[in-house]
Design an enzyme around this catalytic site. Structure first.
Site: not given
Length: 266
Positions: A22, A24, A218
């Site tokens: 990922d 962001d 995250d």
């Protein structure tokens, strides 16, 4: 309460052939590079790993994402990026080649749709497609709502409710499409993570079997569940929205928890 011990060693993680990551909350927040991100990317290159940055943010094109990292001092070619906008366009191209859509979104989504042979139509489209959009307004919501009521099918680029920015969070696609769902009684179909179609495409791009790859993210509700359901090792980093406290409410758990991606390279 289940124990939070690691289920894979850092050594075994480093031996994986491929990494899907990922962006962001993993590499950056907004325009701020996160600690260890540069070292992690250099490690991927030095170790000749197969890697793909997979983002649910539908607003950016692959070139824009490469340029965004470039402004942070990181040189990553465009072919190492795959977005929920590209996944949405691929899904529509496979489902209904040459279809038309009313789209609420930024350049990343619009360009992906055009490149897949999909045309824009605000009169009687086959689909209403919603991504993250600065142009989001009561006017566009009203247009989308009435087109869905007339028979257009509702597609969301991703199911993220919010995303991290430099000074907090911003509403993401799932939150933006919710008013249309509520007003029409229609449930949207989401093409981004954790949709297994997007994850399968990512593995195909890498040329890796799921057992050879790790998913790094995250978010428990998109990144980790997507990796787990695709058969990959899952790495939760605590540099984004998740904490050791809030992950305990999920019935599943990551293979390993790290403070950030720099821990993989160090």
């Amino acid at each position: 309460m289940y124990p939070m011990e690691e289920r894979i060693s850092i050594t075994d993680l480093r031996n994986k052939k491929g990494f899907i990551c990922d962006m962001d909350g993993v590499l950056y927040h907004g325009n701020r590079l996160l600690p260890g991100a540069a070292e992690f990317i250099q490690w991927l290159i030095d170790e000749q790993k197969q890697f793909l940055f997979l983002t649910n943010n539908s607003g950016y094109t692959q070139r824009e994402l490469a340029q965004k990292l470039g402004r942070m001092g990181l040189n990553v070619p465009e072919n190492h990026f795959y977005t929920s906008a590209l996944a949405t366009a691929a899904f529509l191209k496979e489902q209904a080649p040459g279809c038309s859509v009313y789209a609420i979104g930024e350049a990343g989504l619009i360009n992906a749709l055009y490149n897949a042979g999909i045309t824009m139509n605000d009169v009687n489209p086959d689909y209403v497609v919603v991504g993250e959009a600065k142009s989001y307004s009561l006017e566009t919501l009203t247009k989308a709502t009435n087109l869905v009521l007339k028979g257009a099918r509702l597609i969301g680029a991703n199911s993220d409710v919010s995303g991290p920015i430099e000074n907090g969070i911003a509403p993401a696609c799932r939150a933006l499409i919710a008013p249309i769902e509520m007003a029409t009684g229609t449930t949207a179909y989401f093409c981004g993570k954790p949709n297994p179609l997007m994850m399968r495409t990512g593995l195909n791009i890498l040329g890796c079997h799921s057992a050879e790859a790790a998913m790094v993210g995250d978010r428990m509700d998109t990144d980790i569940v997507a990796g787990m359901e695709s058969g990959m090792t899952t790495v939760l980093v605590l540099s984004g929205v998740s904490t050791r406290e809030n992950i305990r409410r999920f019935a599943y758990r990551p293979s390993i928890i790290l403070n950030g991606v720099g821990d993989i390279a160090s």
